[in-house]
Design a protein around this motif. Structure first.
Motif: not given
Length: 132
Positions: A13-16, A52-60, A74-77
């Motif tokens: 979370v801190g890195v985000h 702009t895309t649906k690229v998943p975030c590796p941190l999430t 997991a996070l709901p969104t």
């Protein structure tokens, strides 16, 4: 072991948040450290892709994996939807927040280019020969 996984999830979370902060100020940092503009360019391209895309975030994905290791859901969104929207800006103003972020990044880059041009035009001072 649960404490370790929770701690690591907190670090993610801190890195985000650090990434988001760097996205806003990285171009200004490059005014003093010009070689860092490339790091900021990569961070900016990544932000544009995420928005702009649906690229998943590796941190999430990493945070979700760490949460699941301790039996949490997991996070709901997305990270933004969970931690930022409604906290750092009103929840109904995501487009405005993105536009302000883009304006700040563009302003930092315009300033960076101007500083670089001014620096390149500046005459170099002659080297003083040392007496010896």
């Amino acid at each position: 072991m649960d404490t370790l996984w929770r701690g690591l999830a907190g670090i993610v979370v801190g890195v985000h948040y650090a990434y988001m902060g760097y996205l806003l100020v990285g171009g200004f940092i490059a005014w003093r450290l010009p070689r860092t503009i490339w790091v900021h360019a990569v961070a900016t391209v990544w932000a544009v892709l995420i928005v702009t895309t649906k690229v998943p975030c590796p941190l999430t994905a990493l945070q979700n994996r760490l949460r699941e290791n301790v039996g949490e859901r997991a996070l709901p969104t997305s990270f933004i939807d969970t931690y930022v929207r409604g906290t750092l800006y009103p929840s109904g103003h995501q487009t405005l927040a993105q536009a302000v972020t883009a304006a700040v990044v563009i302003a930092s880059w315009v300033g960076f280019v101007r500083r670089q041009r001014r620096h390149q035009r500046r005459p170099r001072s002659p080297q003083v020969a040392s007496a010896g």
